[in-house]
Motif scaffolding. Structure first.
Motif, short mmCIF file in Angstrom:
data_model
loop_
_atom_site.label_atom_id
_atom_site.label_comp_id
_atom_site.label_asym_id
_atom_site.label_seq_id
_atom_site.Cartn_x
_atom_site.Cartn_y
_atom_site.Cartn_z
N TYR A 262 -11.07 -49.72 43.93
CA TYR A 262 -10.06 -49.75 44.99
C TYR A 262 -9.09 -50.90 44.76
O TYR A 262 -9.50 -52.05 44.52
CB TYR A 262 -10.73 -49.87 46.36
N GLU A 263 -7.80 -50.57 44.84
CA GLU A 263 -6.78 -51.56 44.52
C GLU A 263 -6.60 -52.60 45.61
O GLU A 263 -6.33 -53.77 45.33
CB GLU A 263 -5.44 -50.86 44.26
N GLU A 264 -6.74 -52.20 46.87
CA GLU A 264 -6.35 -53.08 47.97
C GLU A 264 -7.35 -54.20 48.23
O GLU A 264 -6.96 -55.31 48.58
CB GLU A 264 -6.13 -52.25 49.23
N ASP A 265 -8.64 -53.91 48.11
CA ASP A 265 -9.62 -54.95 48.41
C ASP A 265 -10.58 -55.23 47.26
O ASP A 265 -11.49 -56.05 47.39
CB ASP A 265 -10.43 -54.58 49.66
N GLY A 266 -10.40 -54.56 46.10
CA GLY A 266 -11.22 -54.85 44.93
C GLY A 266 -12.61 -54.25 44.95
O GLY A 266 -13.41 -54.52 44.05
N GLY A 357 -13.04 -35.10 47.52
CA GLY A 357 -13.90 -35.84 48.44
C GLY A 357 -13.99 -35.15 49.78
O GLY A 357 -13.24 -34.21 50.07
N VAL A 358 -14.94 -35.62 50.60
CA VAL A 358 -15.08 -35.14 51.97
C VAL A 358 -14.71 -36.28 52.92
O VAL A 358 -14.45 -37.39 52.49
CB VAL A 358 -16.52 -34.66 52.23
N ARG A 359 -14.69 -35.97 54.20
CA ARG A 359 -14.24 -36.94 55.19
C ARG A 359 -15.04 -38.25 55.11
O ARG A 359 -16.27 -38.23 55.02
CB ARG A 359 -14.36 -36.35 56.59
N ASN A 360 -14.30 -39.35 55.14
CA ASN A 360 -14.92 -40.66 54.94
C ASN A 360 -13.94 -41.74 55.39
O ASN A 360 -12.79 -41.44 55.71
CB ASN A 360 -15.26 -40.83 53.46
N PRO A 361 -14.36 -42.99 55.41
CA PRO A 361 -13.49 -44.06 55.90
C PRO A 361 -12.77 -44.85 54.81
O PRO A 361 -12.24 -45.91 55.11
CB PRO A 361 -14.48 -44.95 56.64
N ARG A 362 -12.73 -44.35 53.53
CA ARG A 362 -12.18 -45.22 52.49
C ARG A 362 -11.13 -44.57 51.59
O ARG A 362 -10.20 -45.25 51.16
CB ARG A 362 -13.32 -45.74 51.59
N THR A 363 -11.26 -43.32 51.22
CA THR A 363 -10.46 -42.81 50.12
C THR A 363 -8.98 -42.63 50.44
O THR A 363 -8.20 -42.28 49.56
CB THR A 363 -11.02 -41.47 49.58
N CYS A 364 -8.58 -42.90 51.72
CA CYS A 364 -7.15 -42.95 51.99
C CYS A 364 -6.54 -44.23 51.45
O CYS A 364 -5.31 -44.37 51.41
CB CYS A 364 -6.88 -42.82 53.49
#
Length: 516
Positions: A262-266, A357-364
Protein backbone atom coordinates in the motif's frame (compact mmCIF):
# COMPACT_ATOMS: atom_id res chain seq x y z
CA UNK A 1 -10.65 -34.68 -35.80
CA UNK A 2 -11.40 -32.67 -32.65
CA UNK A 3 -8.72 -32.00 -30.07
CA UNK A 4 -9.22 -34.07 -26.91
CA UNK A 5 -8.39 -32.96 -23.36
CA UNK A 6 -7.70 -35.94 -21.08
CA UNK A 7 -7.05 -35.83 -17.33
CA UNK A 8 -6.05 -38.85 -15.23
CA UNK A 9 -5.25 -39.41 -11.57
CA UNK A 10 -1.56 -39.63 -10.72
CA UNK A 11 0.28 -40.24 -7.45
CA UNK A 12 2.58 -37.64 -5.89
CA UNK A 13 5.90 -38.69 -4.27
CA UNK A 14 6.47 -37.58 -0.71
CA UNK A 15 5.15 -37.97 2.83
CA UNK A 16 1.50 -37.50 3.69
CA UNK A 17 0.48 -35.14 6.49
CA UNK A 18 -0.27 -38.14 8.69
CA UNK A 19 3.22 -39.56 8.07
CA UNK A 20 4.76 -36.19 8.96
CA UNK A 21 2.70 -36.14 12.16
CA UNK A 22 3.88 -39.64 13.08
CA UNK A 23 7.52 -38.72 12.46
CA UNK A 24 7.15 -35.57 14.56
CA UNK A 25 5.41 -37.39 17.40
CA UNK A 26 8.21 -39.94 17.65
CA UNK A 27 11.11 -37.49 17.31
CA UNK A 28 12.47 -36.36 20.69
CA UNK A 29 14.02 -33.18 19.28
CA UNK A 30 10.64 -32.05 17.89
CA UNK A 31 8.81 -32.58 21.17
CA UNK A 32 11.60 -30.97 23.19
CA UNK A 33 11.65 -27.79 21.14
CA UNK A 34 7.90 -27.42 20.87
CA UNK A 35 7.48 -28.20 24.58
CA UNK A 36 4.40 -30.26 23.84
CA UNK A 37 3.16 -33.79 24.30
CA UNK A 38 -0.12 -33.44 22.39
CA UNK A 39 0.85 -34.29 18.84
CA UNK A 40 -2.74 -34.28 17.60
CA UNK A 41 -2.95 -30.49 17.89
CA UNK A 42 0.16 -29.98 15.73
CA UNK A 43 -0.35 -28.27 12.38
CA UNK A 44 1.38 -30.28 9.65
CA UNK A 45 1.03 -30.79 5.93
CA UNK A 46 2.24 -33.07 3.18
CA UNK A 47 5.99 -33.09 2.50
CA UNK A 48 6.54 -33.24 -1.25
CA UNK A 49 9.73 -34.86 -2.53
CA UNK A 50 12.31 -32.33 -3.72
CA UNK A 51 14.39 -32.36 -6.88
CA UNK A 52 14.06 -33.64 -10.43
CA UNK A 53 12.72 -37.17 -10.84
CA UNK A 54 12.70 -37.86 -7.08
CA UNK A 55 13.30 -41.43 -5.99
CA UNK A 56 12.65 -43.28 -2.76
CA UNK A 57 15.60 -41.52 -1.13
CA UNK A 58 14.64 -37.99 -2.25
CA UNK A 59 15.00 -35.10 0.16
CA UNK A 60 12.02 -33.46 1.84
CA UNK A 61 11.34 -30.51 4.09
CA UNK A 62 8.37 -30.21 6.40
CA UNK A 63 7.19 -27.64 8.90
CA UNK A 64 5.66 -28.78 12.19
CA UNK A 65 3.86 -26.13 14.22
CA UNK A 66 2.15 -26.05 17.61
CA UNK A 67 -0.54 -23.32 17.68
CA UNK A 68 -0.74 -23.39 21.49
CA UNK A 69 2.94 -22.76 22.25
CA UNK A 70 3.24 -20.82 18.96
CA UNK A 71 6.50 -22.57 18.12
CA UNK A 72 7.62 -24.34 14.98
CA UNK A 73 10.38 -26.57 13.68
CA UNK A 74 11.46 -27.66 10.24
CA UNK A 75 12.28 -31.26 9.44
CA UNK A 76 14.96 -31.89 6.82
CA UNK A 77 15.43 -35.49 5.81
CA UNK A 78 15.02 -38.15 3.15
CA UNK A 79 11.93 -40.15 2.31
CA UNK A 80 13.59 -43.49 3.04
CA UNK A 81 14.69 -42.43 6.55
CA UNK A 82 12.32 -39.73 7.77
CA UNK A 83 12.86 -40.68 11.42
CA UNK A 84 16.46 -39.47 11.09
CA UNK A 85 15.43 -36.00 9.92
CA UNK A 86 17.37 -32.99 11.15
CA UNK A 87 15.21 -30.74 13.36
CA UNK A 88 15.74 -26.98 13.12
CA UNK A 89 13.83 -24.18 14.88
CA UNK A 90 12.00 -21.95 12.41
CA UNK A 91 10.28 -18.57 12.47
CA UNK A 92 7.77 -19.73 9.85
CA UNK A 93 4.19 -19.51 11.06
CA UNK A 94 1.52 -21.24 8.95
CA UNK A 95 -1.67 -19.37 8.19
CA UNK A 96 -4.83 -20.51 9.99
CA UNK A 97 -6.56 -23.45 8.37
CA UNK A 98 -10.28 -24.05 8.09
CA UNK A 99 -10.59 -25.90 11.41
CA UNK A 100 -8.76 -23.14 13.30
CA UNK A 101 -10.84 -20.43 11.61
CA UNK A 102 -14.07 -22.27 12.40
CA UNK A 103 -13.06 -22.52 16.08
CA UNK A 104 -12.19 -18.82 16.11
CA UNK A 105 -15.51 -17.91 14.48
CA UNK A 106 -17.43 -19.90 17.11
CA UNK A 107 -15.69 -17.96 19.89
CA UNK A 108 -16.32 -14.68 18.08
CA UNK A 109 -20.04 -15.28 17.57
CA UNK A 110 -20.43 -16.21 21.25
CA UNK A 111 -18.86 -12.91 22.36
CA UNK A 112 -21.49 -10.51 23.81
CA UNK A 113 -20.11 -7.70 21.64
CA UNK A 114 -20.86 -9.57 18.41
CA UNK A 115 -23.40 -7.50 16.43
CA UNK A 116 -26.97 -8.71 16.02
CA UNK A 117 -28.60 -9.26 12.64
CA UNK A 118 -28.88 -11.94 9.98
CA UNK A 119 -26.88 -9.86 7.50
CA UNK A 120 -23.62 -9.99 9.51
CA UNK A 121 -20.83 -11.82 7.66
CA UNK A 122 -17.69 -13.23 9.27
CA UNK A 123 -14.93 -13.27 6.67
CA UNK A 124 -11.19 -13.82 6.39
CA UNK A 125 -9.27 -10.50 6.43
CA UNK A 126 -5.69 -9.35 6.12
CA UNK A 127 -3.34 -9.93 7.84
CA UNK A 128 -4.16 -13.54 8.75
CA UNK A 129 -2.61 -13.32 12.22
CA UNK A 130 -2.31 -10.72 14.98
CA UNK A 131 -0.08 -12.47 17.51
CA UNK A 132 0.66 -10.67 20.76
CA UNK A 133 3.89 -10.75 22.76
CA UNK A 134 3.56 -11.67 26.42
CA UNK A 135 5.64 -10.21 29.31
CA UNK A 136 7.67 -13.44 29.59
CA UNK A 137 8.78 -13.24 25.94
CA UNK A 138 6.42 -15.88 24.58
CA UNK A 139 3.80 -15.05 21.96
CA UNK A 140 0.14 -15.99 21.75
CA UNK A 141 -1.20 -17.05 18.36
CA UNK A 142 -4.33 -15.13 17.32
CA UNK A 143 -6.06 -15.66 13.97
CA UNK A 144 -7.89 -12.60 12.65
CA UNK A 145 -11.48 -12.43 11.46
CA UNK A 146 -13.41 -9.66 9.73
CA UNK A 147 -16.91 -8.70 10.82
CA UNK A 148 -19.01 -7.08 8.09
CA UNK A 149 -22.17 -5.33 9.31
CA UNK A 150 -23.94 -3.71 6.32
CA UNK A 151 -26.49 -1.95 8.52
CA UNK A 152 -23.84 -0.09 10.52
CA UNK A 153 -23.26 3.02 8.41
CA UNK A 154 -20.58 4.33 10.75
CA UNK A 155 -18.42 1.19 10.77
CA UNK A 156 -19.28 -1.56 8.35
CA UNK A 157 -16.01 -3.47 8.88
CA UNK A 158 -14.19 -4.50 12.04
CA UNK A 159 -11.13 -6.74 12.22
CA UNK A 160 -10.68 -8.72 15.42
CA UNK A 161 -8.10 -11.15 16.80
CA UNK A 162 -9.14 -14.40 18.46
CA UNK A 163 -7.07 -16.33 21.02
CA UNK A 164 -8.44 -19.79 20.23
CA UNK A 165 -6.62 -21.51 23.09
CA UNK A 166 -7.75 -18.87 25.60
CA UNK A 167 -11.23 -18.39 24.16
CA UNK A 168 -11.01 -14.58 24.07
CA UNK A 169 -11.58 -11.88 21.44
CA UNK A 170 -9.58 -8.67 21.03
CA UNK A 171 -11.87 -6.19 19.27
CA UNK A 172 -9.11 -3.63 18.71
CA UNK A 173 -5.90 -5.53 17.87
CA UNK A 174 -2.89 -3.28 17.40
CA UNK A 175 -1.94 -2.58 13.82
CA UNK A 176 -4.84 -4.37 12.11
CA UNK A 177 -7.84 -2.11 12.71
CA UNK A 178 -10.13 -1.40 9.77
CA UNK A 179 -8.90 1.68 7.88
CA UNK A 180 -12.07 2.76 6.09
CA UNK A 181 -15.57 3.02 7.57
CA UNK A 182 -17.35 1.99 4.36
CA UNK A 183 -16.87 -0.55 1.59
CA UNK A 184 -14.06 -1.05 -0.87
CA UNK A 185 -14.95 -3.24 -3.89
CA UNK A 186 -18.43 -4.30 -4.93
CA UNK A 187 -18.36 -8.09 -4.55
CA UNK A 188 -20.11 -9.36 -1.42
CA UNK A 189 -18.00 -12.02 0.37
CA UNK A 190 -19.48 -15.43 1.12
CA UNK A 191 -17.83 -15.67 4.54
CA UNK A 192 -15.14 -17.99 5.85
CA UNK A 193 -16.84 -21.24 4.87
CA UNK A 194 -15.78 -22.55 1.45
CA UNK A 195 -17.66 -25.17 -0.49
CA UNK A 196 -17.27 -28.52 1.18
CA UNK A 197 -14.10 -30.19 -0.03
CA UNK A 198 -15.28 -33.53 -1.38
CA UNK A 199 -11.77 -34.88 -1.76
CA UNK A 200 -10.47 -35.61 -5.22
CA UNK A 201 -6.80 -36.00 -6.16
CA UNK A 202 -4.21 -33.33 -5.44
CA UNK A 203 -2.80 -33.62 -8.93
CA UNK A 204 -3.62 -35.07 -12.34
CA UNK A 205 -1.89 -35.86 -15.57
CA UNK A 206 -3.10 -33.65 -18.40
CA UNK A 207 -2.92 -34.71 -22.03
CA UNK A 208 -3.98 -32.63 -25.03
CA UNK A 209 -4.27 -34.86 -28.10
CA UNK A 210 -4.93 -33.87 -31.70
CA UNK A 211 -5.68 -37.03 -33.64
CA UNK A 212 -2.61 -39.26 -33.27
CA UNK A 213 -0.44 -36.36 -32.03
CA UNK A 214 0.01 -35.61 -28.36
CA UNK A 215 0.47 -31.84 -28.16
CA UNK A 216 0.80 -31.41 -24.38
CA UNK A 217 1.56 -33.76 -21.51
CA UNK A 218 1.88 -32.32 -17.98
CA UNK A 219 1.22 -32.82 -14.30
CA UNK A 220 -1.22 -30.22 -12.94
CA UNK A 221 -1.29 -29.60 -9.18
CA UNK A 222 -4.31 -27.86 -7.66
CA UNK A 223 -3.71 -24.79 -5.43
CA UNK A 224 -4.50 -26.54 -2.14
CA UNK A 225 -1.51 -28.89 -2.72
CA UNK A 226 0.79 -26.56 -4.70
CA UNK A 227 4.38 -26.09 -3.59
CA UNK A 228 6.05 -24.70 -1.67
CA UNK A 229 4.07 -25.52 1.44
CA UNK A 230 5.04 -26.55 4.90
CA UNK A 231 7.05 -24.27 4.83
CA UNK A 232 5.58 -21.94 2.22
CA UNK A 233 2.10 -20.79 1.28
CA UNK A 234 1.37 -22.47 -2.05
CA UNK A 235 1.65 -21.18 -5.60
CA UNK A 236 -1.77 -21.31 -7.27
CA UNK A 237 -2.11 -23.76 -10.14
CA UNK A 238 1.25 -25.52 -10.48
CA UNK A 239 2.57 -27.29 -13.57
CA UNK A 240 5.16 -30.07 -13.46
CA UNK A 241 6.96 -32.15 -16.09
CA UNK A 242 5.47 -30.15 -18.95
CA UNK A 243 6.13 -31.61 -22.42
CA UNK A 244 5.19 -30.25 -25.81
CA UNK A 245 5.13 -32.78 -28.64
CA UNK A 246 7.13 -35.16 -26.47
CA UNK A 247 9.90 -32.71 -25.56
CA UNK A 248 10.37 -31.43 -22.02
CA UNK A 249 9.74 -27.70 -21.52
CA UNK A 250 9.38 -27.18 -17.75
CA UNK A 251 10.20 -29.37 -14.84
CA UNK A 252 8.12 -26.98 -12.72
CA UNK A 253 6.24 -23.71 -13.26
CA UNK A 254 4.32 -21.86 -10.55
CA UNK A 255 3.95 -18.62 -8.51
CA UNK A 256 5.63 -19.08 -5.11
CA UNK A 257 5.55 -15.38 -4.11
CA UNK A 258 2.67 -12.89 -4.17
CA UNK A 259 2.93 -9.52 -2.39
CA UNK A 260 0.73 -6.48 -1.84
CA UNK A 261 2.11 -3.03 -0.99
CA UNK A 262 0.00 0.00 0.00
CA UNK A 263 1.38 3.34 -1.08
CA UNK A 264 -0.31 5.61 1.44
CA UNK A 265 0.68 4.00 4.73
CA UNK A 266 3.36 1.45 3.73
CA UNK A 267 1.37 -1.60 4.85
CA UNK A 268 2.44 -4.81 3.06
CA UNK A 269 1.04 -8.33 2.91
CA UNK A 270 2.45 -11.68 1.79
CA UNK A 271 -0.51 -13.48 0.22
CA UNK A 272 -1.04 -17.21 0.41
CA UNK A 273 -2.02 -19.19 -2.69
CA UNK A 274 -3.31 -22.49 -1.37
CA UNK A 275 -6.85 -21.43 -0.47
CA UNK A 276 -9.23 -22.42 -3.23
CA UNK A 277 -12.39 -20.36 -3.45
CA UNK A 278 -15.61 -20.46 -5.44
CA UNK A 279 -16.03 -19.74 -9.13
CA UNK A 280 -18.38 -20.86 -11.87
CA UNK A 281 -17.53 -23.88 -14.01
CA UNK A 282 -19.93 -26.05 -16.00
CA UNK A 283 -18.93 -29.53 -17.13
CA UNK A 284 -17.90 -33.00 -15.97
CA UNK A 285 -15.57 -34.22 -13.20
CA UNK A 286 -13.88 -37.31 -14.67
CA UNK A 287 -11.43 -37.92 -11.78
CA UNK A 288 -13.43 -36.61 -8.83
CA UNK A 289 -14.19 -33.33 -7.12
CA UNK A 290 -11.86 -30.42 -7.80
CA UNK A 291 -11.15 -31.20 -11.48
CA UNK A 292 -13.64 -30.09 -14.12
CA UNK A 293 -13.62 -30.37 -17.92
CA UNK A 294 -15.77 -27.43 -18.97
CA UNK A 295 -18.25 -27.24 -21.81
CA UNK A 296 -18.10 -23.44 -21.78
CA UNK A 297 -15.57 -20.89 -20.47
CA UNK A 298 -15.25 -20.87 -16.66
CA UNK A 299 -16.08 -17.60 -14.91
CA UNK A 300 -14.00 -16.36 -12.00
CA UNK A 301 -14.69 -13.21 -10.00
CA UNK A 302 -13.12 -11.29 -12.88
CA UNK A 303 -16.09 -12.16 -15.10
CA UNK A 304 -18.87 -12.19 -12.51
CA UNK A 305 -20.95 -9.20 -11.46
CA UNK A 306 -21.28 -8.42 -7.76
CA UNK A 307 -20.96 -11.63 -5.77
CA UNK A 308 -18.32 -13.99 -4.47
CA UNK A 309 -20.33 -17.13 -5.17
CA UNK A 310 -19.86 -20.05 -7.53
CA UNK A 311 -20.52 -23.76 -7.94
CA UNK A 312 -16.95 -25.07 -7.98
CA UNK A 313 -13.57 -25.04 -6.22
CA UNK A 314 -10.44 -26.50 -7.75
CA UNK A 315 -9.07 -26.46 -11.31
CA UNK A 316 -11.15 -26.08 -14.48
CA UNK A 317 -10.06 -26.87 -18.07
CA UNK A 318 -11.56 -25.35 -21.18
CA UNK A 319 -10.33 -25.78 -24.76
CA UNK A 320 -11.31 -23.48 -27.63
CA UNK A 321 -9.71 -21.95 -30.73
CA UNK A 322 -6.37 -23.69 -30.40
CA UNK A 323 -5.84 -22.86 -26.72
CA UNK A 324 -6.37 -24.78 -23.48
CA UNK A 325 -7.13 -22.66 -20.42
CA UNK A 326 -6.26 -24.09 -16.99
CA UNK A 327 -8.06 -21.93 -14.43
CA UNK A 328 -8.53 -21.68 -10.69
CA UNK A 329 -9.64 -18.93 -8.32
CA UNK A 330 -7.80 -18.51 -5.03
CA UNK A 331 -8.36 -16.32 -1.99
CA UNK A 332 -6.09 -14.52 0.46
CA UNK A 333 -8.11 -12.52 2.94
CA UNK A 334 -10.37 -10.18 0.97
CA UNK A 335 -8.28 -10.60 -2.20
CA UNK A 336 -9.40 -12.88 -5.01
CA UNK A 337 -6.95 -14.02 -7.66
CA UNK A 338 -7.33 -15.88 -10.94
CA UNK A 339 -4.46 -18.35 -11.35
CA UNK A 340 -4.32 -19.42 -14.98
CA UNK A 341 -2.18 -21.09 -17.64
CA UNK A 342 -2.94 -21.08 -21.35
CA UNK A 343 -1.34 -23.81 -23.47
CA UNK A 344 -1.56 -23.16 -27.20
CA UNK A 345 -1.47 -25.72 -30.00
CA UNK A 346 1.62 -24.04 -31.47
CA UNK A 347 3.61 -24.55 -28.24
CA UNK A 348 3.15 -21.05 -26.80
CA UNK A 349 2.63 -20.88 -23.03
CA UNK A 350 0.76 -17.92 -21.52
CA UNK A 351 1.00 -17.66 -17.72
CA UNK A 352 -1.70 -15.33 -16.43
CA UNK A 353 -2.61 -13.84 -13.07
CA UNK A 354 -5.72 -11.71 -12.42
CA UNK A 355 -6.52 -9.44 -9.47
CA UNK A 356 -9.85 -8.69 -7.80
CA UNK A 357 -11.38 -8.49 -4.33
CA UNK A 358 -14.48 -8.54 -2.16
CA UNK A 359 -15.84 -5.89 0.18
CA UNK A 360 -13.24 -4.77 2.68
CA UNK A 361 -11.86 -1.67 4.42
CA UNK A 362 -8.56 -1.25 2.53
CA UNK A 363 -8.36 -1.82 -1.22
CA UNK A 364 -9.85 1.58 -2.06
CA UNK A 365 -6.39 2.84 -1.03
CA UNK A 366 -3.78 2.82 -3.81
CA UNK A 367 -1.70 -0.34 -3.72
CA UNK A 368 0.49 -2.53 -5.90
CA UNK A 369 0.36 -6.26 -6.46
CA UNK A 370 3.65 -8.04 -7.18
CA UNK A 371 3.41 -11.56 -8.58
CA UNK A 372 6.53 -13.72 -9.02
CA UNK A 373 6.47 -16.71 -11.38
CA UNK A 374 9.16 -19.37 -11.13
CA UNK A 375 9.98 -21.22 -14.36
CA UNK A 376 12.25 -24.25 -13.98
CA UNK A 377 13.15 -24.73 -17.64
CA UNK A 378 14.45 -28.13 -18.68
CA UNK A 379 14.90 -27.60 -22.41
CA UNK A 380 15.91 -30.98 -23.90
CA UNK A 381 16.80 -32.11 -20.36
CA UNK A 382 17.94 -30.71 -17.04
CA UNK A 383 21.24 -29.16 -18.13
CA UNK A 384 23.09 -27.48 -21.00
CA UNK A 385 20.90 -24.35 -21.12
CA UNK A 386 21.95 -20.95 -22.45
CA UNK A 387 20.37 -17.57 -21.62
CA UNK A 388 20.40 -14.50 -23.87
CA UNK A 389 18.92 -11.03 -23.56
CA UNK A 390 17.76 -9.48 -26.84
CA UNK A 391 18.30 -5.75 -26.96
CA UNK A 392 16.71 -3.17 -29.20
CA UNK A 393 19.55 -1.59 -31.16
CA UNK A 394 17.38 0.24 -33.67
CA UNK A 395 17.75 -2.43 -36.32
CA UNK A 396 15.04 -4.85 -37.39
CA UNK A 397 16.92 -7.70 -35.70
CA UNK A 398 17.35 -7.41 -31.89
CA UNK A 399 20.90 -7.87 -30.63
CA UNK A 400 21.48 -10.92 -28.37
CA UNK A 401 23.62 -10.52 -25.25
CA UNK A 402 24.61 -13.73 -23.41
CA UNK A 403 23.93 -13.92 -19.66
CA UNK A 404 26.70 -16.09 -18.26
CA UNK A 405 26.17 -15.91 -14.49
CA UNK A 406 23.37 -15.43 -12.01
CA UNK A 407 21.86 -11.95 -12.20
CA UNK A 408 18.61 -9.98 -11.95
CA UNK A 409 17.22 -7.76 -14.70
CA UNK A 410 14.60 -5.05 -15.15
CA UNK A 411 12.26 -4.59 -18.09
CA UNK A 412 13.71 -1.39 -19.46
CA UNK A 413 15.48 -0.24 -22.58
CA UNK A 414 17.32 -1.64 -24.41
CA UNK A 415 16.00 -5.06 -23.29
CA UNK A 416 13.12 -6.40 -25.41
CA UNK A 417 12.91 -10.07 -24.50
CA UNK A 418 14.92 -13.02 -23.17
CA UNK A 419 15.64 -16.47 -24.55
CA UNK A 420 16.48 -19.82 -22.93
CA UNK A 421 17.73 -22.49 -25.33
CA UNK A 422 19.49 -25.82 -25.25
CA UNK A 423 23.15 -25.33 -26.10
CA UNK A 424 23.25 -28.31 -28.48
CA UNK A 425 19.90 -28.29 -30.29
CA UNK A 426 19.12 -24.56 -30.18
CA UNK A 427 15.53 -25.30 -29.15
CA UNK A 428 14.01 -23.31 -26.34
CA UNK A 429 11.66 -20.51 -25.36
CA UNK A 430 11.56 -16.75 -25.55
CA UNK A 431 10.09 -14.70 -22.68
CA UNK A 432 8.16 -11.72 -24.02
CA UNK A 433 6.83 -9.33 -21.34
CA UNK A 434 3.09 -8.78 -21.21
CA UNK A 435 1.58 -5.44 -22.13
CA UNK A 436 0.52 -4.70 -18.54
CA UNK A 437 3.39 -6.32 -16.62
CA UNK A 438 5.07 -2.96 -15.89
CA UNK A 439 8.48 -2.63 -14.27
CA UNK A 440 9.43 -2.81 -10.64
CA UNK A 441 9.51 -0.18 -7.93
CA UNK A 442 11.97 -0.41 -4.99
CA UNK A 443 9.61 -2.68 -3.06
CA UNK A 444 9.21 -5.11 -5.98
CA UNK A 445 13.04 -5.44 -6.15
CA UNK A 446 13.40 -6.50 -9.80
CA UNK A 447 11.60 -7.98 -12.82
CA UNK A 448 13.57 -11.12 -13.66
CA UNK A 449 16.11 -13.35 -11.93
CA UNK A 450 18.24 -15.89 -13.79
CA UNK A 451 19.46 -18.58 -11.40
CA UNK A 452 21.15 -21.93 -11.39
CA UNK A 453 18.77 -24.66 -10.24
CA UNK A 454 18.83 -25.75 -6.60
CA UNK A 455 16.04 -28.00 -5.28
CA UNK A 456 15.43 -26.03 -2.07
CA UNK A 457 15.16 -22.62 -3.76
CA UNK A 458 11.39 -22.80 -4.21
CA UNK A 459 10.62 -19.92 -1.87
CA UNK A 460 12.48 -16.92 -0.47
CA UNK A 461 12.11 -18.03 3.16
CA UNK A 462 10.72 -15.96 5.99
CA UNK A 463 10.22 -12.63 4.22
CA UNK A 464 10.68 -10.41 7.26
CA UNK A 465 8.63 -7.48 8.54
CA UNK A 466 7.86 -5.87 5.17
CA UNK A 467 7.16 -9.14 3.28
CA UNK A 468 9.47 -8.03 0.47
CA UNK A 469 10.61 -10.69 -2.00
CA UNK A 470 14.08 -11.86 -0.99
CA UNK A 471 15.13 -13.48 -4.27
CA UNK A 472 18.44 -11.63 -4.32
CA UNK A 473 19.59 -13.97 -1.57
CA UNK A 474 19.85 -16.67 -4.26
CA UNK A 475 22.29 -14.61 -6.34
CA UNK A 476 25.81 -15.83 -5.63
CA UNK A 477 27.57 -15.53 -8.98
CA UNK A 478 27.16 -19.13 -10.14
CA UNK A 479 27.73 -19.87 -13.82
CA UNK A 480 24.66 -20.21 -16.06
CA UNK A 481 26.35 -21.42 -19.24
CA UNK A 482 25.47 -25.02 -20.03
CA UNK A 483 23.69 -25.53 -16.70
CA UNK A 484 20.17 -26.15 -15.38
CA UNK A 485 18.46 -22.76 -15.37
CA UNK A 486 15.58 -21.33 -13.32
CA UNK A 487 13.95 -18.01 -14.24
CA UNK A 488 11.86 -15.92 -11.86
CA UNK A 489 9.59 -13.42 -13.63
CA UNK A 490 7.71 -10.65 -11.81
CA UNK A 491 4.60 -8.77 -12.89
CA UNK A 492 3.55 -5.57 -11.14
CA UNK A 493 0.04 -4.13 -11.12
CA UNK A 494 -1.02 -0.78 -9.59
CA UNK A 495 -4.60 -0.79 -8.30
CA UNK A 496 -6.11 2.70 -7.96
CA UNK A 497 -9.87 3.13 -7.77
CA UNK A 498 -9.47 6.83 -8.51
CA UNK A 499 -7.68 6.12 -11.78
CA UNK A 500 -9.95 6.37 -14.85
CA UNK A 501 -8.37 3.26 -16.37
CA UNK A 502 -10.14 -0.01 -15.59
CA UNK A 503 -8.62 -1.75 -12.60
CA UNK A 504 -11.05 -4.44 -11.49
CA UNK A 505 -10.02 -7.82 -12.86
CA UNK A 506 -6.72 -6.68 -14.33
CA UNK A 507 -4.56 -9.49 -15.76
CA UNK A 508 -0.76 -9.67 -16.12
CA UNK A 509 1.63 -12.26 -17.50
CA UNK A 510 4.26 -12.87 -20.20
CA UNK A 511 4.09 -14.91 -23.39
CA UNK A 512 6.55 -17.80 -23.62
CA UNK A 513 7.11 -18.46 -27.32
CA UNK A 514 8.88 -21.60 -28.57
CA UNK A 515 12.15 -21.45 -30.48
CA UNK A 516 11.99 -24.46 -32.86
Amino acid sequence: MAVKVIIEKVARPGLSAQQVREVAGAHPDVLAHLATVDTERLIVGDAVALGHDPGDDAEFRANVFDPVTNRGVELRGTLDRPEQALVLPTAYRPNPGQEELAAAAEILRADPRFPAGDDVIVYRPMPPLADVENPDGTTTRRPTLGVYTPSDESRKHRIVAVDVAGGTVDWSPAGVAAHHPGDCESHLPVGIDPLRDRGGPDQVRLRVVDGDTELWNAIVVRPRASSPQNPGDGSGVELRDVRYRGRIVFRQAHVPILNVQYEEDGVTYRDWQNEETRFSATGDDPVGWGWRLCTKPPRTILERADNDAGNFQGVAFHYADGELRIVSEIAAGWYRYASEWRLCDDGTVKPRFGFAGVRNPRTCMRHRHHVYWRFDFDIEGSANDVIEQFNDTGSTIPQPVPIVQEVSRKRKAPARYWQITDKASGRGYQIHPGEHDNTTDPYGVSDLWFLRHHPAELWDGNPGPNNQARLNRFLNGESLTGTNVVVWYAGHFRHDQNDPEPHQGHIVGPDLIPVP
